[in-house]
Scaffold this motif. Structure first.
Motif, PDB file in Angstrom:
ATOM      1  N   ASP A 189      -3.246 -10.412  12.592  1.00  0.00           N
ATOM      2  CA  ASP A 189      -3.659  -9.037  12.320  1.00  0.00           C
ATOM      3  C   ASP A 189      -2.558  -8.029  12.632  1.00  0.00           C
ATOM      4  N   GLU A 190      -1.550  -8.450  13.376  1.00  0.00           N
ATOM      5  CA  GLU A 190      -0.394  -7.603  13.654  1.00  0.00           C
ATOM      6  C   GLU A 190       0.865  -8.415  13.398  1.00  0.00           C
ATOM      7  N   PHE A 191       1.858  -7.777  12.783  1.00  0.00           N
ATOM      8  CA  PHE A 191       3.119  -8.450  12.493  1.00  0.00           C
ATOM      9  C   PHE A 191       4.178  -7.394  12.201  1.00  0.00           C
ATOM     10  N   ASP A 192       5.434  -7.822  12.188  1.00  0.00           N
ATOM     11  CA  ASP A 192       6.548  -6.932  11.849  1.00  0.00           C
ATOM     12  C   ASP A 192       6.781  -7.038  10.351  1.00  0.00           C
ATOM     13  N   ALA A 193       6.513  -5.958   9.636  1.00  0.00           N
ATOM     14  CA  ALA A 193       6.557  -5.987   8.173  1.00  0.00           C
ATOM     15  C   ALA A 193       7.966  -6.133   7.615  1.00  0.00           C
ATOM     16  N   VAL A 194       8.995  -5.845   8.412  1.00  0.00           N
ATOM     17  CA  VAL A 194      10.363  -5.969   7.883  1.00  0.00           C
ATOM     18  C   VAL A 194      10.736  -7.430   7.676  1.00  0.00           C
ATOM     19  N   PRO A 195      10.803  -8.247   8.746  1.00  0.00           N
ATOM     20  CA  PRO A 195      11.154  -9.647   8.485  1.00  0.00           C
ATOM     21  C   PRO A 195      10.067 -10.414   7.744  1.00  0.00           C
ATOM     22  N   ALA A 196       8.788 -10.093   8.012  1.00  0.00           N
ATOM     23  CA  ALA A 196       7.698 -10.883   7.445  1.00  0.00           C
ATOM     24  C   ALA A 196       7.510 -10.663   5.954  1.00  0.00           C
ATOM     25  N   LEU A 197       7.750  -9.443   5.477  1.00  0.00           N
ATOM     26  CA  LEU A 197       7.498  -9.124   4.072  1.00  0.00           C
ATOM     27  C   LEU A 197       8.726  -8.572   3.357  1.00  0.00           C
ATOM     28  N   ALA A 198       9.285  -7.467   3.878  1.00  0.00           N
ATOM     29  CA  ALA A 198      10.363  -6.774   3.166  1.00  0.00           C
ATOM     30  C   ALA A 198      11.599  -7.637   3.000  1.00  0.00           C
ATOM     31  N   GLU A 199      11.924  -8.433   4.015  1.00  0.00           N
ATOM     32  CA  GLU A 199      13.062  -9.346   3.903  1.00  0.00           C
ATOM     33  C   GLU A 199      12.656 -10.672   3.270  1.00  0.00           C
ATOM     34  N   ALA A 200      11.515 -11.189   3.676  1.00  0.00           N
ATOM     35  CA  ALA A 200      11.134 -12.544   3.262  1.00  0.00           C
ATOM     36  C   ALA A 200      10.935 -12.666   1.760  1.00  0.00           C
ATOM     37  N   PHE A 201      10.279 -11.671   1.139  1.00  0.00           N
ATOM     38  CA  PHE A 201       9.960 -11.839  -0.286  1.00  0.00           C
ATOM     39  C   PHE A 201      11.206 -11.822  -1.178  1.00  0.00           C
ATOM     40  N   PRO A 202      12.092 -10.813  -1.061  1.00  0.00           N
ATOM     41  CA  PRO A 202      13.303 -10.873  -1.889  1.00  0.00           C
ATOM     42  C   PRO A 202      14.142 -12.118  -1.644  1.00  0.00           C
ATOM     43  N   LEU A 215       4.421  -7.687  -4.606  1.00  0.00           N
ATOM     44  CA  LEU A 215       4.084  -7.683  -3.181  1.00  0.00           C
ATOM     45  C   LEU A 215       2.978  -6.685  -2.870  1.00  0.00           C
ATOM     46  N   LEU A 216       3.067  -5.477  -3.418  1.00  0.00           N
ATOM     47  CA  LEU A 216       2.050  -4.463  -3.144  1.00  0.00           C
ATOM     48  C   LEU A 216       0.695  -4.849  -3.746  1.00  0.00           C
ATOM     49  N   SER A 217       0.715  -5.477  -4.906  1.00  0.00           N
ATOM     50  CA  SER A 217      -0.545  -5.900  -5.522  1.00  0.00           C
ATOM     51  C   SER A 217      -1.237  -6.954  -4.664  1.00  0.00           C
ATOM     52  N   ALA A 218      -0.454  -7.885  -4.130  1.00  0.00           N
ATOM     53  CA  ALA A 218      -1.030  -8.921  -3.271  1.00  0.00           C
ATOM     54  C   ALA A 218      -1.601  -8.311  -1.998  1.00  0.00           C
ATOM     55  N   LEU A 219      -0.899  -7.351  -1.420  1.00  0.00           N
ATOM     56  CA  LEU A 219      -1.383  -6.698  -0.206  1.00  0.00           C
ATOM     57  C   LEU A 219      -2.636  -5.863  -0.468  1.00  0.00           C
ATOM     58  N   ALA A 220      -2.609  -5.072  -1.521  1.00  0.00           N
ATOM     59  CA  ALA A 220      -3.732  -4.178  -1.809  1.00  0.00           C
ATOM     60  C   ALA A 220      -5.015  -4.952  -2.069  1.00  0.00           C
ATOM     61  N   ALA A 221      -4.898  -6.161  -2.608  1.00  0.00           N
ATOM     62  CA  ALA A 221      -6.082  -6.964  -2.896  1.00  0.00           C
ATOM     63  C   ALA A 221      -6.664  -7.605  -1.643  1.00  0.00           C
ATOM     64  N   LEU A 243       2.924 -15.744   0.046  1.00  0.00           N
ATOM     65  CA  LEU A 243       3.569 -15.178   1.225  1.00  0.00           C
ATOM     66  C   LEU A 243       2.598 -14.300   2.007  1.00  0.00           C
ATOM     67  N   VAL A 244       1.879 -13.427   1.315  1.00  0.00           N
ATOM     68  CA  VAL A 244       0.954 -12.521   1.990  1.00  0.00           C
ATOM     69  C   VAL A 244      -0.139 -13.315   2.707  1.00  0.00           C
ATOM     70  N   ASP A 245      -0.644 -14.350   2.087  1.00  0.00           N
ATOM     71  CA  ASP A 245      -1.659 -15.178   2.755  1.00  0.00           C
ATOM     72  C   ASP A 245      -1.094 -15.825   4.018  1.00  0.00           C
ATOM     73  N   GLU A 246       0.166 -16.226   3.974  1.00  0.00           N
ATOM     74  CA  GLU A 246       0.804 -16.813   5.159  1.00  0.00           C
ATOM     75  C   GLU A 246       0.933 -15.780   6.269  1.00  0.00           C
ATOM     76  N   VAL A 247       1.323 -14.565   5.908  1.00  0.00           N
ATOM     77  CA  VAL A 247       1.567 -13.517   6.904  1.00  0.00           C
ATOM     78  C   VAL A 247       0.257 -13.012   7.504  1.00  0.00           C
ATOM     79  N   LEU A 248      -0.791 -12.931   6.695  1.00  0.00           N
ATOM     80  CA  LEU A 248      -2.037 -12.313   7.137  1.00  0.00           C
ATOM     81  C   LEU A 248      -2.897 -13.205   8.021  1.00  0.00           C
ATOM     82  N   VAL A 249      -2.367 -14.339   8.437  1.00  0.00           N
ATOM     83  CA  VAL A 249      -3.094 -15.109   9.457  1.00  0.00           C
ATOM     84  C   VAL A 249      -3.109 -14.342  10.775  1.00  0.00           C
TER      85      VAL A 249
END
Length: 392
Positions: free
Chosen positions: A127-140, A355-361, A119-125
């Motif tokens: 450099d700017e995005f909305d973290a709520v729908p892209a990560l906080a909602e999408a992952f759960p 999720l945080l581990s994937a982002l931090a890396a 998911l993080v690799d998909e989102v990080l294409v």
């Protein structure tokens, strides 16, 4: 004399920023009468913790919202976990505690970490995005319903259903009215997903039905327990993830600490739950005339526990307004406490760690890319939008 206020904790001004009211309630005393609703407020850590851990005198079975089930009919069958006390609470709790226990989570860990990286690799294409729908909602919404065993089609119903559920714990205000028009379809979808035949083999839902087959719970209880997973297991995690992403975006020093020490991922999540308290309030009902902090509260009265206020009580925490990964946040009441403490909290922590581990890396810096926008809910402290900019 009992301090009192006509403040409305469910007004939009307070929901936008509850911190000033929390401070006033804590400073006023151990118990404050909320005149508008004729309920008693607990905002200090000591009293909130005591109420959460004393189910005999502060019951959940009369409802964890403003409605008093002694006198009012619930809008849906009460939760066997949130809105029940022993002995009715015991068997459902024991079944879920086993199903969501360490053994089950160890089996999920590798898959969830891999899914978070994808998911993080998909989102990080971008450099700017909305973290709520892209990560906080999408992952759960990717991993948790899969673990429960429900189909992918229709999962968009989970968030509006949970939003209305947590709104319903407050007064019948405009937030409740907003969800009322749509709740019928969402409730129908969620209820249908709780049936045995709708649940994939090997998931949490199938395990709940297997417990019914074994006689640990009744067949009538099984779908209600699955419903509890689908209603409480998504929204609270979504808002917890949004809280920690916001906290790290506005605290670059803490983000660097996490990057330097990825093992702090779970601490970061718990500290964000303390700092933001995605679940802000819950009610209890007195089962007898009780003395609380020098105030006598009559039998059958509603008490509103301000979990968010307790989690920033300077009587309990040093520099409570700071988000600090070097703090030990254990003891916070963001997941409740005692018998009714959130049974799925370790699931939420695993999702956050993945999720945080994937982002931090992958991300060197993360910072706000525009104004964040709150989502108002009578019970939850949530973000509607969280624009962020990252550098890899």
């Amino acid at each position: 004399m009992l301090p009192a206020t006509d403040a409305d904790p469910f007004s939009h001004d307070v929901l936008e920023n509850p911190l000033p009211l929390h401070a006033k309630l804590r400073d006023a005393g151990p118990v404050v009468h909320l005149e508008r609703y004729d309920v008693y407020a607990l905002a200090r850590y000591e009293q909130v913790h005591a109420a959460l851990t004393d189910w005999q005198h502060f019951q959940s079975a009369a409802g964890v919202g403003l409605a008093n089930f002694r006198f009012e009919k619930p809008w849906r069958p009460p939760s066997l976990l949130l809105e029940a006390d022993p002995p009715g609470h015991d068997a459902p709790r024991a079944v879920l505690s086993k199903i969501l226990g360490p053994r089950a989570l160890r089996k999920l860990r590798a898959a969830w970490f891999a899914d978070a990286e994808k998911l993080v690799d998909e989102v990080l294409v971008d450099d700017e995005f909305d973290a709520v729908p892209a990560l906080a909602e999408a992952f759960p919404l990717r991993v948790f319903p899969d673990a429960v065993g429900i189909s992918k089609q229709g999962r968009e119903n989970l968030l509006p259903y949970g939003d209305h559920l947590f709104n319903s714990f407050g007064p019948p205000n405009d937030l409740v009215a907003r969800g009322q028009a749509k709740i019928g379809a969402s409730t129908e979808w969620v209820t249908a997903r709780c049936a045995r035949e709708e649940l994939a083999p090997g998931g949490f839902g199938a395990a709940i039905w297997a417990a019914a087959d074994h006689g640990d719970i009744t067949p009538a209880q099984a779908p209600l327990i699955v419903r509890s997973l689908l209603s409480a297991g998504v929204d609270t995690t979504v808002h917890g993830l949004a809280a920690v992403l916001y906290a790290l975006a506005v605290n670059p020093v803490q983000w660097q600490r996490l990057r330097d020490r990825p093992g702090l991922a779970r601490v970061a999540f718990d500290e964000a739950v303390r700092w933001e308290s995605p679940v802000q309030t819950f009610f209890r009902t007195t089962t007898a005339e009780l003395e609380i902090g020098g105030t006598v509260v009559p039998d059958g009265k509603k008490l509103l526990m301000f979990l968010g206020a307790a989690n920033r009580d300077p009587r309990r925490w040093d520099t409570p307004g700071e988000f600090d990964l070097f703090r030990d946040p254990s003891g916070h009441v963001g997941f409740g406490m005692g018998l009714h403490q959130c049974v799925g909290q370790h699931v939420a922590r695993l999702e956050a760690e993945a999720l945080l581990s994937a982002l931090a890396a992958r991300v060197r810096t993360i910072e706000p890319a525009g104004p964040a926008r709150r989502h108002h809910n009578n019970t939850l402290r949530a973000w509607e939008s969280l624009p962020v900019a990252i550098r890899r």
